[in-house]
Design a protein around this motif. Structure first.
Motif, PDB file in Angstrom:
ATOM      1  N   LEU A  62       0.142  83.149   8.870  1.00 53.48           N
ATOM      2  CA  LEU A  62       0.268  82.661  10.247  1.00 53.48           C
ATOM      3  C   LEU A  62       1.097  83.639  11.080  1.00 53.48           C
TER       4      LEU A  62
ATOM      5  N   ASP B 126      -0.675  87.164  11.492  1.00 55.43           N
ATOM      6  CA  ASP B 126      -1.944  87.021  12.223  1.00 55.43           C
ATOM      7  C   ASP B 126      -1.695  86.544  13.660  1.00 55.43           C
ATOM      8  N   ALA B 127      -1.103  85.376  13.799  1.00 58.41           N
ATOM      9  CA  ALA B 127      -1.003  84.749  15.121  1.00 58.41           C
ATOM     10  C   ALA B 127       0.013  85.424  16.037  1.00 58.41           C
TER      11      ALA B 127
ATOM     12  N   GLU C  91     -13.446  81.996  10.499  1.00 60.37           N
ATOM     13  CA  GLU C  91     -13.354  81.839  11.957  1.00 60.37           C
ATOM     14  C   GLU C  91     -11.946  81.394  12.370  1.00 60.37           C
ATOM     15  N   MET C  92     -11.131  81.031  11.408  1.00 57.93           N
ATOM     16  CA  MET C  92      -9.773  80.583  11.752  1.00 57.93           C
ATOM     17  C   MET C  92      -8.782  81.730  11.891  1.00 57.93           C
ATOM     18  N   CYS C  93      -9.204  82.944  11.570  1.00 56.70           N
ATOM     19  CA  CYS C  93      -8.311  84.099  11.769  1.00 56.70           C
ATOM     20  C   CYS C  93      -8.163  84.337  13.266  1.00 56.70           C
ATOM     21  N   VAL C  94      -6.942  84.479  13.722  1.00 58.99           N
ATOM     22  CA  VAL C  94      -6.721  84.731  15.153  1.00 58.99           C
ATOM     23  C   VAL C  94      -7.155  86.159  15.492  1.00 58.99           C
TER      24      VAL C  94
END
Lengths: 295, 58
Positions: A236, A239-240, A278-281
């Motif tokens: 998190l 990535d985010a 698809e949840m990868c920022v």
């Protein structure tokens, strides 16, 4: 079929921020003929916040999960590094310190439970490496990952030796060897077990962003096209918060950060949707475009 | 998280909105929360009450 009790923790639960880790782990398990049986009515491990508020109670709520797992009779897999550390620590201290055991016994008794210290807490990476093995995994690879340069990032929690980790605490190799078994290239990454700032990103954002920038600097300067990790909080943060790092330091990082189980799923040819890509920022598609069928 | 920011720094909460929206659009955060069953909550509460009555640390 190999069977384990499964503790998803808040991060990997259906509504958690690391649910792609949970989804990809379960997809890979199906492919490897492994069964994770989720503990019924598990509770949060409390992690750092509860431990700093009330250490005894923190041991006791972890012990409730261990007691539930003990009834099943299987090793307990906790993929989240923080859950792993707190469950393992309770397990180790329960056996080592009589005063902790006594407090835990009393509290569990109040809830109609008991724990005898017979559960082994494990990380999912440990299960794949030591129970399945690199050769078996390599034999199941269907896609060609050759040339994909991967930085394997373990984070600082799961490698702590005092709680029973089996990999090297300062320069772990499990994920690197697994990446190579999948056919990709594990690049040298000296900061692989360095902290990402963890939940301090909330209260000490500047310090954490500096740590994340150092991780990105090191990975990218060593040629990484993708980073893989086994910790949901590390994933998190790196990535985010990449956009925040770029804003603060005037950098232009776009390094996709995947869970190592997502990379395994891609190598096994599992559908992307099952892996939660698809949840990868930071989008991973461009970096992963070079993955082809194995010829 | 929302409660933390509103209590400690409401302006920072506003600054975090784009991040929250980004996570929401990538399905990384959910407005739903998983719940334990009522008997399990009762059991956990009994364990916590007992543990907290014994003191905090070692």
């Amino acid at each position: 079929m190999k069977q384990y009790s499964y503790y998803p923790g808040c991060a990997l639960a259906e509504e958690g921020f690391g649910r792609a880790f949970g989804a990809s782990t379960l997809a890979v398990n199906k492919f490897l003929d492994i069964q994770f049986m989720e503990l019924e009515d598990w509770n949060c491990c409390g992690s750092v916040p509860y431990d700093t508020l009330h250490e005894t109670a923190s041991f006791c709520i972890c012990a409730r999960n261990l007691a539930l797992a003990e009834k099943n009779g299987f090793d307990l897999v906790a993929p989240c590094s923080s859950c792993y550390v707190f469950l393992s620590r309770t397990n180790v201290y329960f056996k080592k310190y009589p005063q902790i055991k006594s407090a835990v016994d009393e509290a569990l008794k109040a809830g109609g439970l008991e724990y005898h210290g017979n559960v082994k807490v494990r990380k999912v990476l440990d299960v794949y490496v030591n129970d399945i093995g690199y050769d078996t995994i390599a034999a199941k690879v269907k896609k060609n990952l050759s040339g994909l340069k991967v930085a394997c990032y373990y984070g600082c929690q799961e490698v702590r030796p005092v709680f029973g980790g089996r990999d090297h605490p300062e320069y772990p190799r499990y994920m690197d060897k697994l990446t190579m078994a999948l056919g990709a290239e594990a690049i040298p990454f000296p900061l692989k077990s360095r902290c990402c700032g963890s939940s301090l990103i909330i209260s000490e954002e500047a310090s954490s962003l500096k740590l994340i920038k150092e991780l990105l600097d090191s990975a990218i300067s060593n040629g990484a096209e993708v980073m893989v990790t086994s910790c949901p909080l590390c994933q998190l943060n790196v990535d985010a918060y990449q956009a925040a790092v770029n804003r603060k330091y005037k950098t232009d990082y776009h390094l996709p950060v995947l869970f190592f189980t997502q990379l395994m799923g891609l190598a096994f040819g599992l559908p992307e949707k099952e892996l939660g890509l698809e949840m990868c920022v930071v989008p991973a598609r461009k970096a992963l475009a070079k993955i082809g069928d194995r010829g | 998280m929302v409660r933390y920011y509103l209590r400690t720094s409401p302006f920072k909460a506003m600054k975090m909105l784009p991040m929250a929206l980004g996570l929401l659009t990538h399905k990384r955060i959910s407005v739903k929360m998983g719940k334990m069953s009522a008997p399990a909550v009762k059991q956990l509460q009994a364990i916590i009450d007992k543990a907290e009555s014994t003191g905090g640390g070692w």
